[in-house]
Write a protein that holds these residues in place. Structure first.
Motif, PDB file in Angstrom:
ATOM      1  N   SER A   1       0.831  -1.208   0.000  1.00  0.00           N
ATOM      2  CA  SER A   1       0.000   0.000   0.000  1.00  0.00           C
ATOM      3  C   SER A   1       0.855   1.243   0.000  1.00  0.00           C
ATOM      4  O   SER A   1       0.469   2.273  -0.565  1.00  0.00           O
ATOM      5  CB  SER A   1      -0.931  -0.012   1.208  1.00  0.00           C
ATOM      6  N   SER A   2       2.025   1.209   0.616  1.00  0.00           N
ATOM      7  CA  SER A   2       2.873   2.396   0.653  1.00  0.00           C
ATOM      8  C   SER A   2       3.471   2.696  -0.709  1.00  0.00           C
ATOM      9  O   SER A   2       3.859   3.819  -0.987  1.00  0.00           O
ATOM     10  CB  SER A   2       3.991   2.205   1.683  1.00  0.00           C
ATOM     11  N   GLN A   3       3.540   1.758  -1.595  1.00  0.00           N
ATOM     12  CA  GLN A   3       4.075   1.987  -2.930  1.00  0.00           C
ATOM     13  C   GLN A   3       3.087   2.736  -3.812  1.00  0.00           C
ATOM     14  O   GLN A   3       3.480   3.298  -4.829  1.00  0.00           O
ATOM     15  CB  GLN A   3       4.453   0.652  -3.567  1.00  0.00           C
ATOM     16  N   ASN A   4       1.800   2.780  -3.478  1.00  0.00           N
ATOM     17  CA  ASN A   4       0.808   3.514  -4.251  1.00  0.00           C
ATOM     18  C   ASN A   4       0.829   4.988  -3.842  1.00  0.00           C
ATOM     19  O   ASN A   4       0.587   5.312  -2.683  1.00  0.00           O
ATOM     20  CB  ASN A   4      -0.598   2.943  -4.021  1.00  0.00           C
TER      21      ASN A   4
ATOM     22  N   ALA B   1     -12.671   4.236 -11.575  1.00  0.00           N
ATOM     23  CA  ALA B   1     -13.320   3.649 -10.402  1.00  0.00           C
ATOM     24  C   ALA B   1     -12.411   2.696  -9.644  1.00  0.00           C
ATOM     25  O   ALA B   1     -12.608   2.457  -8.447  1.00  0.00           O
ATOM     26  CB  ALA B   1     -14.599   2.928 -10.827  1.00  0.00           C
ATOM     27  N   GLN B   2     -11.420   2.126 -10.319  1.00  0.00           N
ATOM     28  CA  GLN B   2     -10.488   1.206  -9.664  1.00  0.00           C
ATOM     29  C   GLN B   2      -9.269   1.935  -9.112  1.00  0.00           C
ATOM     30  O   GLN B   2      -8.259   1.314  -8.760  1.00  0.00           O
ATOM     31  CB  GLN B   2     -10.019   0.133 -10.653  1.00  0.00           C
ATOM     32  N   ASN B   3      -9.327   3.277  -9.078  1.00  0.00           N
ATOM     33  CA  ASN B   3      -8.222   4.116  -8.585  1.00  0.00           C
ATOM     34  C   ASN B   3      -6.953   3.914  -9.397  1.00  0.00           C
ATOM     35  O   ASN B   3      -5.839   3.844  -8.868  1.00  0.00           O
ATOM     36  CB  ASN B   3      -7.945   3.860  -7.103  1.00  0.00           C
ATOM     37  N   VAL B   4      -7.140   3.799 -10.706  1.00  0.00           N
ATOM     38  CA  VAL B   4      -6.022   3.636 -11.631  1.00  0.00           C
ATOM     39  C   VAL B   4      -5.904   4.906 -12.461  1.00  0.00           C
ATOM     40  O   VAL B   4      -6.908   5.451 -12.948  1.00  0.00           O
ATOM     41  CB  VAL B   4      -6.225   2.404 -12.539  1.00  0.00           C
ATOM     42  N   ALA B   5      -4.676   5.395 -12.633  1.00  0.00           N
ATOM     43  CA  ALA B   5      -4.433   6.614 -13.398  1.00  0.00           C
ATOM     44  C   ALA B   5      -4.615   6.346 -14.888  1.00  0.00           C
ATOM     45  O   ALA B   5      -4.090   5.365 -15.427  1.00  0.00           O
ATOM     46  CB  ALA B   5      -3.029   7.140 -13.136  1.00  0.00           C
TER      47      ALA B   5
ATOM     48  N   GLN C   1      -1.144   3.136 -13.481  1.00  0.00           N
ATOM     49  CA  GLN C   1      -0.578   3.073 -12.142  1.00  0.00           C
ATOM     50  C   GLN C   1      -1.678   3.193 -11.094  1.00  0.00           C
ATOM     51  O   GLN C   1      -2.595   3.996 -11.217  1.00  0.00           O
ATOM     52  CB  GLN C   1       0.450   4.194 -11.961  1.00  0.00           C
ATOM     53  N   LYS C   2      -1.560   2.396 -10.041  1.00  0.00           N
ATOM     54  CA  LYS C   2      -2.517   2.430  -8.942  1.00  0.00           C
ATOM     55  C   LYS C   2      -2.187   3.626  -8.057  1.00  0.00           C
ATOM     56  O   LYS C   2      -1.024   3.873  -7.728  1.00  0.00           O
ATOM     57  CB  LYS C   2      -2.433   1.136  -8.131  1.00  0.00           C
TER      58      LYS C   2
END
Length: 399
Positions: free
Chosen positions: A68-71, A346-350, A389-390
């Protein structure tokens, strides 16, 4: 004997009892020791199991935390659509919208009186200064006298003609005499008209000796004093602003000039003042200076004592408006493929979204195509993202 026997018997019993007690004690000690060892072994096994399970759980938690920290966390906003004004700014000088130079229209002479000062309001035809007319007055009186003489000659010629016409029927006067008297009467009439015309001309010349306002307005400058000799070659004696109307003549670039239309609303701020005056564009220059590539826009302003011709001022002209998606400049990126922004699905993807930009104002950059306004647009850190990218979106509202 009995005494000893009893003594020996008691001693036997005492010795037997002393041996049996240590054996039992040792047995209980062994049992307790074994129990302690068993409990210790059980405890060691339990601790070892816990220690073995903890690293596995910790590893899983650390892995999840590391993932999670990598996002990256990015700031996003849903821009919607905004009505954005197209504003053109410029600077220039203040001037009278219609400046009227006033000079001597007649023969001129010595100025006897100056009746107005700069800042005075005058009406159309009002006398601003008078010129000595003593000679012209005598000429006018002479012409007035010649008119009276011509009128007397006309009356006499008309009376003689009337008498002759009454006598011609009786044969006392010939037809030729009637013609001569008629001609004399006509000549007297002509001389009267000439005298009247000369007198009117002199009166008109005398009136032109007065320096008069050509129209109602505000006196801006005065360049004449009593006793000064003036003539038609003396130049400008007064400058006036027709109706007191002012204007700002601002120099604008060719591209900005193309955006303006007559009637556009403007705000003018003179240099050194915080007060703003409203006006409108009343003329856009039809030509462009080939050297500077600039043209002049003229903004009309109502009279105000603070608006002084020759002063410097800045203008903010609203050239129009458009309804579009407006983003801060930090949200718009550019590369070899053109302008683009990043949106978050919606999937929090750029997701990279190509856009077409419009005008850039104080409100931001207008997006003319590529966005509907309902997307979550990345406002900052877009340069560090990659498509797919997430991310962790942090939703904010645009001001």
């Amino acid at each position: 004997m009995n005494y000893e026997g009893r003594m020996f018997g008691r001693q036997d019993r005492l010795e037997y009892t002393g041996e049996e007690t240590p054996r039992r004690s040792r047995r209980w000690i062994w049992i307790l020791g074994i129990a302690i060892v068993v409990v210790g072994i059980v405890a060691v096994l339990a601790v070892s199991r816990k220690d073995g399970a903890a690293p596995k759980g910790a590893a899983k938690g650390a892995a999840a935390a590391q993932g999670s920290s990598q996002n990256p966390t990015v700031t996003v906003a849903v821009p919607g659509k905004t009505t954005m004004e197209t504003v053109v700014t410029g600077t220039g000088s203040l001037a009278a919208r219609r400046e009227m130079p006033v000079g001597v229209a007649g023969e001129g002479g010595i100025v006897t009186r100056v009746l107005v000062e700069p800042g005075s309001w005058v009406g159309a035809g009002q006398v601003l200064a008078t010129v000595d007319r003593s000679v012209q007055t005598q000429t006018a009186e002479s012409l007035a006298a010649s008119i009276r003489v011509a009128q007397a000659d006309l009356r006499l010629a008309q009376a003689e003609l009337d008498r002759a016409q009454r006598l011609v029927a009786n044969g006392f006067i010939s037809k030729a005499d009637i013609d001569r008297k008629t001609a004399a009467r006509d000549q007297a009439q002509a001389r009267l008209r000439v005298s009247q015309a000369q007198f009117s001309e002199t009166q008109a010349r005398n009136r032109r000796l007065d320096v008069r306002a050509p129209a109602a307005g505000l006196v801006l400058t005065r360049q004449v004093e009593p006793g000064q000799i003036v003539s038609s070659g003396s130049g400008v004696l007064f400058r006036m602003a027709m109706g007191g109307q002012m204007e700002l003549r601002t120099q604008l670039a060719e591209t900005d000039l193309q955006k303006l239309r007559v009637g556009a609303r403007a705000e003018v701020t003179p240099t050194g003042m915080s007060q703003t005056f409203t006006g409108e564009v009343w003329q856009v220059s039809p030509i462009i200076d080939p050297q500077s590539r600039q043209g002049i826009a003229r903004v009309s302003l109502k009279y105000n004592p603070a608006l002084r011709p020759g002063g410097f001022a800045s203008a903010r002209i609203v050239a129009g408006g458009v309804t579009a998606v407006v983003l801060p400049q930090s949200a718009v990126q550019s590369d070899g493929q053109g302008n683009y922004v990043y949106t978050v699905n919606a999937q929090n993807v750029a997701v990279r979204a190509p856009v077409t930009t419009g005008d850039v104002t104080e409100q931001g950059v207008a997006i003319t195509s590529g966005l509907s306004g309902n997307e979550r647009v990345v406002l900052t850190a877009g340069a560090f993202l990659n498509p797919g990218q997430k991310v962790i979106p942090n939703l904010q509202k645009l001001k």
